[in-house]
Motif scaffolding. Sequence first.
Motif, PDB file in Angstrom:
ATOM      1  N   SER A  30       0.860  -1.177   0.000  1.00  0.00           N
ATOM      2  CA  SER A  30       0.000   0.000   0.000  1.00  0.00           C
ATOM      3  C   SER A  30       0.899   1.231   0.000  1.00  0.00           C
ATOM      4  CB  SER A  30      -0.908   0.010   1.239  1.00  0.00           C
ATOM      5  OG  SER A  30      -0.133   0.169   2.416  1.00  0.00           O
ATOM      6  N   VAL A  31       0.324   2.357  -0.341  1.00  0.00           N
ATOM      7  CA  VAL A  31       1.092   3.604  -0.370  1.00  0.00           C
ATOM      8  C   VAL A  31       1.684   3.879   1.013  1.00  0.00           C
ATOM      9  CG1 VAL A  31       0.948   6.101  -0.734  1.00  0.00           C
ATOM     10  CG2 VAL A  31      -0.260   4.543  -2.274  1.00  0.00           C
ATOM     11  N   GLY A  32       0.885   3.684   2.048  1.00  0.00           N
ATOM     12  CA  GLY A  32       1.351   3.927   3.411  1.00  0.00           C
ATOM     13  C   GLY A  32       2.512   3.027   3.800  1.00  0.00           C
ATOM     14  N   ASN A  33       2.420   1.745   3.445  1.00  0.00           N
ATOM     15  CA  ASN A  33       3.502   0.812   3.766  1.00  0.00           C
ATOM     16  C   ASN A  33       4.772   1.132   2.995  1.00  0.00           C
ATOM     17  OD1 ASN A  33       3.109  -0.961   5.821  1.00  0.00           O
ATOM     18  ND2 ASN A  33       2.143  -2.521   4.578  1.00  0.00           N
ATOM     19  N   VAL A  34       4.643   1.493   1.736  1.00  0.00           N
ATOM     20  CA  VAL A  34       5.825   1.846   0.953  1.00  0.00           C
ATOM     21  C   VAL A  34       6.465   3.117   1.509  1.00  0.00           C
ATOM     22  CG1 VAL A  34       6.629   2.572  -1.333  1.00  0.00           C
ATOM     23  CG2 VAL A  34       5.022   0.667  -1.132  1.00  0.00           C
ATOM     24  N   LEU A  35       5.657   4.124   1.836  1.00  0.00           N
ATOM     25  CA  LEU A  35       6.203   5.359   2.422  1.00  0.00           C
ATOM     26  C   LEU A  35       6.860   5.083   3.771  1.00  0.00           C
ATOM     27  CD1 LEU A  35       3.465   8.011   1.530  1.00  0.00           C
ATOM     28  CD2 LEU A  35       5.782   7.788   0.586  1.00  0.00           C
ATOM     29  N   ALA A  36       6.207   4.266   4.594  1.00  0.00           N
ATOM     30  CA  ALA A  36       6.795   3.916   5.892  1.00  0.00           C
ATOM     31  C   ALA A  36       8.113   3.170   5.684  1.00  0.00           C
ATOM     32  CB  ALA A  36       5.821   3.058   6.705  1.00  0.00           C
ATOM     33  N   GLY A  37       8.159   2.255   4.706  1.00  0.00           N
ATOM     34  CA  GLY A  37       9.398   1.536   4.405  1.00  0.00           C
ATOM     35  C   GLY A  37      10.505   2.466   3.957  1.00  0.00           C
ATOM     36  N   LEU A  38      10.159   3.447   3.120  1.00  0.00           N
ATOM     37  CA  LEU A  38      11.156   4.422   2.681  1.00  0.00           C
ATOM     38  C   LEU A  38      11.679   5.234   3.861  1.00  0.00           C
ATOM     39  CD1 LEU A  38       9.542   5.688  -0.642  1.00  0.00           C
ATOM     40  CD2 LEU A  38      11.719   4.478  -0.420  1.00  0.00           C
ATOM     41  N   ILE A  39      10.776   5.632   4.744  1.00  0.00           N
ATOM     42  CA  ILE A  39      11.186   6.419   5.923  1.00  0.00           C
ATOM     43  C   ILE A  39      12.075   5.582   6.832  1.00  0.00           C
ATOM     44  CG2 ILE A  39      10.339   7.510   8.044  1.00  0.00           C
ATOM     45  CD1 ILE A  39       7.884   8.432   6.325  1.00  0.00           C
ATOM     46  N   VAL A  40      11.659   4.341   7.097  1.00  0.00           N
ATOM     47  CA  VAL A  40      12.467   3.463   7.953  1.00  0.00           C
ATOM     48  C   VAL A  40      13.825   3.204   7.292  1.00  0.00           C
ATOM     49  CG1 VAL A  40      12.645   1.116   8.889  1.00  0.00           C
ATOM     50  CG2 VAL A  40      10.531   2.398   9.149  1.00  0.00           C
ATOM     51  N   GLY A  41      13.826   2.919   5.985  1.00  0.00           N
ATOM     52  CA  GLY A  41      15.084   2.702   5.272  1.00  0.00           C
ATOM     53  C   GLY A  41      15.992   3.916   5.345  1.00  0.00           C
ATOM     54  N   PHE A  42      15.416   5.103   5.184  1.00  0.00           N
ATOM     55  CA  PHE A  42      16.182   6.345   5.278  1.00  0.00           C
ATOM     56  C   PHE A  42      16.761   6.515   6.684  1.00  0.00           C
ATOM     57  CE2 PHE A  42      16.351  10.871   6.339  1.00  0.00           C
ATOM     58  CZ  PHE A  42      17.258  11.313   5.381  1.00  0.00           C
ATOM     59  N   LEU A  43      15.930   6.292   7.709  1.00  0.00           N
ATOM     60  CA  LEU A  43      16.405   6.436   9.089  1.00  0.00           C
ATOM     61  C   LEU A  43      17.493   5.423   9.423  1.00  0.00           C
ATOM     62  CD1 LEU A  43      13.020   7.136  10.931  1.00  0.00           C
ATOM     63  CD2 LEU A  43      14.855   8.773  10.402  1.00  0.00           C
ATOM     64  N   VAL A  44      17.326   4.199   8.953  1.00  0.00           N
ATOM     65  CA  VAL A  44      18.331   3.164   9.226  1.00  0.00           C
ATOM     66  C   VAL A  44      19.654   3.507   8.553  1.00  0.00           C
ATOM     67  CG1 VAL A  44      18.950   0.757   8.718  1.00  0.00           C
ATOM     68  CG2 VAL A  44      16.718   1.281   9.688  1.00  0.00           C
ATOM     69  N   THR A  45      19.605   3.923   7.292  1.00  0.00           N
ATOM     70  CA  THR A  45      20.856   4.194   6.578  1.00  0.00           C
ATOM     71  C   THR A  45      21.535   5.475   7.038  1.00  0.00           C
ATOM     72  OG1 THR A  45      19.643   5.263   4.772  1.00  0.00           O
ATOM     73  CG2 THR A  45      20.212   2.932   4.498  1.00  0.00           C
ATOM     74  N   THR A  46      20.779   6.432   7.539  1.00  0.00           N
ATOM     75  CA  THR A  46      21.404   7.672   8.008  1.00  0.00           C
ATOM     76  C   THR A  46      21.698   7.646   9.494  1.00  0.00           C
ATOM     77  OG1 THR A  46      19.246   8.729   8.299  1.00  0.00           O
ATOM     78  CG2 THR A  46      20.389   9.105   6.206  1.00  0.00           C
ATOM     79  N   GLY A  47      20.888   6.939  10.265  1.00  0.00           N
ATOM     80  CA  GLY A  47      21.036   6.960  11.715  1.00  0.00           C
ATOM     81  C   GLY A  47      21.953   5.898  12.282  1.00  0.00           C
ATOM     82  N   LEU A  48      22.149   4.824  11.557  1.00  0.00           N
ATOM     83  CA  LEU A  48      23.014   3.748  12.042  1.00  0.00           C
ATOM     84  C   LEU A  48      24.274   3.689  11.200  1.00  0.00           C
ATOM     85  CD1 LEU A  48      20.342   0.928  12.442  1.00  0.00           C
ATOM     86  CD2 LEU A  48      21.240   2.421  14.221  1.00  0.00           C
ATOM     87  N   ARG A  49      25.380   3.502  11.868  1.00  0.00           N
ATOM     88  CA  ARG A  49      26.634   3.364  11.125  1.00  0.00           C
ATOM     89  C   ARG A  49      26.688   1.951  10.577  1.00  0.00           C
ATOM     90  NH1 ARG A  49      31.746   5.507  12.455  1.00  0.00           N
ATOM     91  NH2 ARG A  49      31.412   7.678  11.997  1.00  0.00           N
ATOM     92  N   MET A  50      26.747   1.843   9.277  1.00  0.00           N
ATOM     93  CA  MET A  50      26.804   0.530   8.647  1.00  0.00           C
ATOM     94  C   MET A  50      28.066   0.446   7.802  1.00  0.00           C
ATOM     95  SD  MET A  50      22.855  -0.242   7.595  1.00  0.00           S
ATOM     96  CE  MET A  50      22.803   0.873   6.228  1.00  0.00           C
ATOM     97  N   ALA A  51      28.631  -0.738   7.791  1.00  0.00           N
ATOM     98  CA  ALA A  51      29.785  -0.957   6.934  1.00  0.00           C
ATOM     99  C   ALA A  51      29.313  -0.913   5.485  1.00  0.00           C
ATOM    100  CB  ALA A  51      30.411  -2.310   7.238  1.00  0.00           C
ATOM    101  N   THR A  52      30.144  -0.364   4.634  1.00  0.00           N
ATOM    102  CA  THR A  52      29.771  -0.329   3.232  1.00  0.00           C
ATOM    103  C   THR A  52      29.930  -1.719   2.633  1.00  0.00           C
ATOM    104  OG1 THR A  52      32.003   0.281   2.579  1.00  0.00           O
ATOM    105  CG2 THR A  52      30.449   2.081   2.945  1.00  0.00           C
TER     106      THR A  52
END
Length: 179
Positions: A30-52
């Motif tokens: 659904s639009v809401g789930n895709v938007l929530a996934g994008l937000i969570v993905g954005f927060l995870v990639t910017t907020g957590l230090r991940m190895a490349t």
Amino acid sequence: MSPHRARWHTQWPTILWLTVVWVFLWGDVSVGNVLAGLIVGFLVTTGLRMATIDFHGRLRPLGIVRLFARFATDLVRASFEVSLIALRPGYQTRGAVIGVQLRSHSDLYLTMTAELASLVPGSLVVEAHRLTGKLYLHVLDVRQSGGIEAARQSVLDQEERVLRAFASDDELVAAGLRP
């Protein structure tokens, strides 16, 4: 390209992949789930230090279609099998933890294979060894899976589909597969 802009450019595939995983976990496109996934993905990639993770592969559209078509088929079949187990009174499952030595030694392909294996009902990755490329999975009922070797082969087949969807020709050869 500036280093800051290059970082954002390389993060979008990760954000999109996390969005796909998010939608699959919720089981509702659904639009809401895709938007929530994008937000969570954005927060995870910017907020957590991940190895490349280096991606040296290439996107193969036919391989991607095969990967997701088979994943959807496995998802439906496994959901049906698990529901039969749950509804069968007195049925004793024969669960097992199996080790599967993957062909590829890429962190990216190990992660993708592990995620897809865990998303299918009846199996769960309990441990992944990065250095050896070995996955340990709990299988709900090895009898229903066709036995331990069949369950192991199912994971190897999943890995092959991942590689054929995303790996370069050199990575396919290194994994013992023909390009």
